[in-house]
Design a protein around this motif. Structure first.
Motif, PDB file in Angstrom:
ATOM      1  N   UNK A  33      -4.768  14.493   4.306  1.00 54.00           N
ATOM      2  CA  UNK A  33      -3.325  13.920   4.477  1.00 54.00           C
ATOM      3  C   UNK A  33      -2.420  14.885   3.957  1.00 54.00           C
ATOM      4  N   UNK A  34      -1.148  15.364   4.665  1.00 51.13           N
ATOM      5  CA  UNK A  34      -0.352  16.116   4.103  1.00 51.13           C
ATOM      6  C   UNK A  34       0.994  15.492   4.058  1.00 51.13           C
ATOM      7  N   UNK A  35       1.481  15.617   2.828  1.00 58.02           N
ATOM      8  CA  UNK A  35       2.498  14.763   2.239  1.00 58.02           C
ATOM      9  C   UNK A  35       3.560  15.892   2.196  1.00 58.02           C
ATOM     10  N   UNK A  36       5.044  15.346   2.466  1.00 58.06           N
ATOM     11  CA  UNK A  36       6.208  16.248   2.364  1.00 58.06           C
ATOM     12  C   UNK A  36       6.545  16.311   0.713  1.00 58.06           C
ATOM     13  N   UNK A  37       7.188  17.415   0.535  1.00 59.13           N
ATOM     14  CA  UNK A  37       7.480  17.414  -0.907  1.00 59.13           C
ATOM     15  C   UNK A  37       8.518  16.469  -1.419  1.00 59.13           C
ATOM     16  N   UNK A  41       5.535   7.085  -4.049  1.00 58.00           N
ATOM     17  CA  UNK A  41       4.668   6.071  -3.855  1.00 58.00           C
ATOM     18  C   UNK A  41       5.307   4.796  -4.487  1.00 58.00           C
ATOM     19  N   UNK A  42       5.119   3.624  -3.710  1.00 55.72           N
ATOM     20  CA  UNK A  42       5.521   2.532  -4.114  1.00 55.72           C
ATOM     21  C   UNK A  42       4.832   1.354  -4.217  1.00 55.72           C
ATOM     22  N   UNK A  43       5.232   0.253  -5.239  1.00 57.29           N
ATOM     23  CA  UNK A  43       4.517  -0.864  -5.116  1.00 57.29           C
ATOM     24  C   UNK A  43       5.530  -1.922  -4.699  1.00 57.29           C
ATOM     25  N   UNK A  44       5.271  -3.017  -3.609  1.00 59.02           N
ATOM     26  CA  UNK A  44       6.260  -3.741  -3.276  1.00 59.02           C
ATOM     27  C   UNK A  44       5.495  -5.066  -3.296  1.00 59.02           C
ATOM     28  N   UNK A  50       6.421 -11.357   4.602  1.00 58.62           N
ATOM     29  CA  UNK A  50       6.083  -9.937   5.094  1.00 58.62           C
ATOM     30  C   UNK A  50       7.183  -9.059   5.677  1.00 58.62           C
ATOM     31  N   UNK A  51       8.162  -9.477   6.170  1.00 60.64           N
ATOM     32  CA  UNK A  51       9.314  -8.520   6.665  1.00 60.64           C
ATOM     33  C   UNK A  51      10.294  -8.291   5.733  1.00 60.64           C
ATOM     34  N   UNK A  52      10.645  -8.871   4.692  1.00 60.03           N
ATOM     35  CA  UNK A  52      11.586  -8.735   3.528  1.00 60.03           C
ATOM     36  C   UNK A  52      10.702  -8.284   2.354  1.00 60.03           C
ATOM     37  N   UNK A  53      10.013  -7.402   2.226  1.00 63.57           N
ATOM     38  CA  UNK A  53       9.347  -6.679   0.930  1.00 63.57           C
ATOM     39  C   UNK A  53      10.163  -6.255   0.100  1.00 63.57           C
ATOM     40  N   UNK A  54      10.041  -6.311  -1.117  1.00 58.93           N
ATOM     41  CA  UNK A  54      10.934  -6.049  -2.257  1.00 58.93           C
ATOM     42  C   UNK A  54      10.224  -4.780  -2.794  1.00 58.93           C
ATOM     43  N   UNK A  55      10.791  -3.780  -3.057  1.00 59.45           N
ATOM     44  CA  UNK A  55      10.062  -2.731  -3.763  1.00 59.45           C
ATOM     45  C   UNK A  55      10.299  -2.723  -5.310  1.00 59.45           C
ATOM     46  N   UNK A  82       2.609   4.853   0.325  1.00 62.07           N
ATOM     47  CA  UNK A  82       2.881   6.265  -0.154  1.00 62.07           C
ATOM     48  C   UNK A  82       4.001   6.623   1.052  1.00 62.07           C
ATOM     49  N   UNK A  83       5.168   7.059   0.460  1.00 63.89           N
ATOM     50  CA  UNK A  83       6.326   7.331   1.662  1.00 63.89           C
ATOM     51  C   UNK A  83       6.884   5.800   1.778  1.00 63.89           C
ATOM     52  N   UNK A  84       8.063   5.747   1.996  1.00 65.68           N
ATOM     53  CA  UNK A  84       8.924   4.674   2.449  1.00 65.68           C
ATOM     54  C   UNK A  84       8.464   3.904   3.560  1.00 65.68           C
ATOM     55  N   UNK A  85       7.868   2.822   3.695  1.00 65.43           N
ATOM     56  CA  UNK A  85       7.775   2.104   4.959  1.00 65.43           C
ATOM     57  C   UNK A  85       7.021   2.900   5.940  1.00 65.43           C
ATOM     58  N   UNK A  86       5.844   3.465   5.442  1.00 68.20           N
ATOM     59  CA  UNK A  86       5.129   4.219   6.240  1.00 68.20           C
ATOM     60  C   UNK A  86       3.598   3.462   6.513  1.00 68.20           C
ATOM     61  N   UNK A  87       2.885   4.126   7.451  1.00 69.05           N
ATOM     62  CA  UNK A  87       1.435   3.516   7.730  1.00 69.05           C
ATOM     63  C   UNK A  87       0.543   3.861   6.702  1.00 69.05           C
ATOM     64  N   UNK A  88       0.744   4.598   5.635  1.00 67.32           N
ATOM     65  CA  UNK A  88      -0.183   5.079   4.409  1.00 67.32           C
ATOM     66  C   UNK A  88       0.131   3.667   3.584  1.00 67.32           C
ATOM     67  N   UNK A  89      -0.698   2.918   3.675  1.00 70.93           N
ATOM     68  CA  UNK A  89      -0.383   1.642   2.619  1.00 70.93           C
ATOM     69  C   UNK A  89      -1.901   0.985   2.262  1.00 70.93           C
ATOM     70  N   UNK A  90      -1.898   0.177   1.336  1.00 72.07           N
ATOM     71  CA  UNK A  90      -3.061  -0.804   1.101  1.00 72.07           C
ATOM     72  C   UNK A  90      -2.515  -2.025   0.435  1.00 72.07           C
ATOM     73  N   UNK A  91      -3.005  -3.219   0.941  1.00 71.39           N
ATOM     74  CA  UNK A  91      -2.577  -4.384   0.162  1.00 71.39           C
ATOM     75  C   UNK A  91      -3.814  -4.390  -1.020  1.00 71.39           C
ATOM     76  N   UNK A  92      -3.195  -5.115  -1.894  1.00 78.52           N
ATOM     77  CA  UNK A  92      -4.365  -5.053  -2.907  1.00 78.52           C
ATOM     78  C   UNK A  92      -3.825  -6.366  -4.131  1.00 78.52           C
ATOM     79  N   UNK A  93      -4.458  -6.751  -5.091  1.00 84.58           N
ATOM     80  CA  UNK A  93      -4.117  -7.433  -6.268  1.00 84.58           C
ATOM     81  C   UNK A  93      -3.681  -6.834  -7.219  1.00 84.58           C
ATOM     82  N   UNK A  94      -2.501  -7.103  -7.689  1.00 81.70           N
ATOM     83  CA  UNK A  94      -1.918  -6.457  -9.032  1.00 81.70           C
ATOM     84  C   UNK A  94      -2.481  -7.377 -10.182  1.00 81.70           C
TER      85      UNK A  94
END
Length: 372
Positions: A33-37, A41-44, A50-55, A82-94
């Protein structure tokens, strides 16, 4: 939450015996996975839906690694991106502890509720695999009739649905007051294919207020309430689109519905493949039956105005159009996917919803005969 950017330090700096209510969410990106400089990464949170996620927190990814730390009481459903509103994501339990994010599998592990969620998802995946294999076998079986095939496929879908619900109910037991219960109800119960407004109401009642108050669940509940209010046999619900006509003037569904004609209403979008594939079937019934007793109106939803306008002539949509409706009609009618085709009687009573392309002619011809 106070963010901490961990660069040269080892990725894991917290120890389980000295964490208290602390958490650390860590992720190491796969090498391919190549990431831009300067990728962040964010937690929201999903609390607003689902549409109005808060970071709520972030950290810079360095050397393909990232860690975000903080404090938490209890547990909450979160999304790691990883990256803002991208397909690199995972749902998890904090929750407290060290949570490892697998961005490829889109899961979190390492803490009790996350591990329980993975176990639930693994069980669901097993049921889905069996159903998929059975589905493929039936579809490829040339020795059975179409009726038998459809009957067998319906049985497979039903068994799959029941299997997933069984796993979800077992997981939900004892977890109705934590994030695991919220997530499982959201993903595996609320979206069950066989769910109706009535059965959903029963499921939600058993799940309890904590789950019912979760943002995505509140949105789904609203959709089922709208669906119940617009079932076949009820009166259609009117809506107004400020610039819905081609000339930019206001358009209403009541401009066409409830005026003495049988009306086919098609909710669609230019980007939607199934919507495009439905157009020849709609055009067929329009060309065949349009007149004093029957008409068609397409309502462009979830789409950009100009893209809808450009698609209409390309798709041969020679009937009435309402543009730029966004989510107004879908929310009023509890529509979760498009195309969504309805048939509405001359007096405004909803006759049928969610019509399949291949039955449009049958429905229209049958209803027109009743008007003779």
């Amino acid at each position: 939450m106070k963010q901490k950017h961990l660069f040269a330090l080892p990725l894991i700096v917290l120890t389980a015996c000295n964490m208290g209510n602390s958490y650390q969410v860590v992720c190491e990106m796969p090498a391919d996975i190549e990431l831009a400089d300067s990728t962040w990464a964010y937690i929201c949170t999903y609390e607003a839906g689902t549409r109005d996620r808060v970071y709520t927190d972030s950290a810079l990814v360095q050397n393909n690694k990232v860690a975000i730390s903080g404090q938490i009481d209890g547990s909450e459903v979160r999304r790691f991106e990883v990256g803002y509103k991208t397909k690199l994501y995972a749902n998890f339990i904090l929750e407290k502890g060290i949570i490892f994010i697998d961005i490829e599998k889109k899961i979190g592990t390492g803490t009790p509720l996350n591990d329980a969620l993975v176990a639930c998802q693994t069980a669901v995946d097993s049921v889905e695999k069996v159903a998929s294999e059975r589905y493929d076998a039936v579809v490829k079986d040339s020795a059975i009739s179409d009726d038998d095939r459809n009957e067998k496929l319906a049985a497979i879908f039903s068994e799959y649905d029941n299997g997933v619900l069984s796993i979800a109910h077992a997981t939900l037991e004892g977890n109705t007051n934590n994030a695991l219960g919220r997530y499982v109800f959201w993903q595996d119960i609320a979206y069950s294919d066989g769910m109706t407004p009535e059965t959903y109401k029963q499921e939600l009642s058993k799940a309890g207020e904590y789950i019912a108050s979760f943002g995505p669940i509140k949105g789904i509940t609203k959709r089922y309430e709208a669906l119940a209010a617009t079932q076949p046999g009820t009166q259609y619900v009117d809506f107004t689109i400020p610039h819905g006509n081609l000339d930019g003037s206001e358009a209403k569904l009541s401009d066409y519905v409830g005026k003495g004609k049988l009306i086919l209403v098609d909710m669609w979008a230019s980007w939607c493949g199934p919507c495009r594939r439905a157009m020849p079937y709609i055009r067929e019934v329009y060309d065949k039956y349009a007149g004093d007793k029957f008409d068609v109106v397409s309502v462009a939803v979830w789409d950009e105005r100009q893209k809808s306008i450009d698609a209409v002539p390309a798709l041969g949509m020679t009937w009435h159009q309402i543009y730029e409706a966004e989510s107004i009609p879908t929310e009023l009618y509890g529509v979760n996917g498009i195309p969504h085709i309805m048939l509405i009687a001359p007096d405004g009573t909803i006759i049928a919803r969610g019509l399949n392309n291949k039955v449009l002619d049958l429905w229209v011809s049958s209803e027109l005969k009743k008007l003779e």
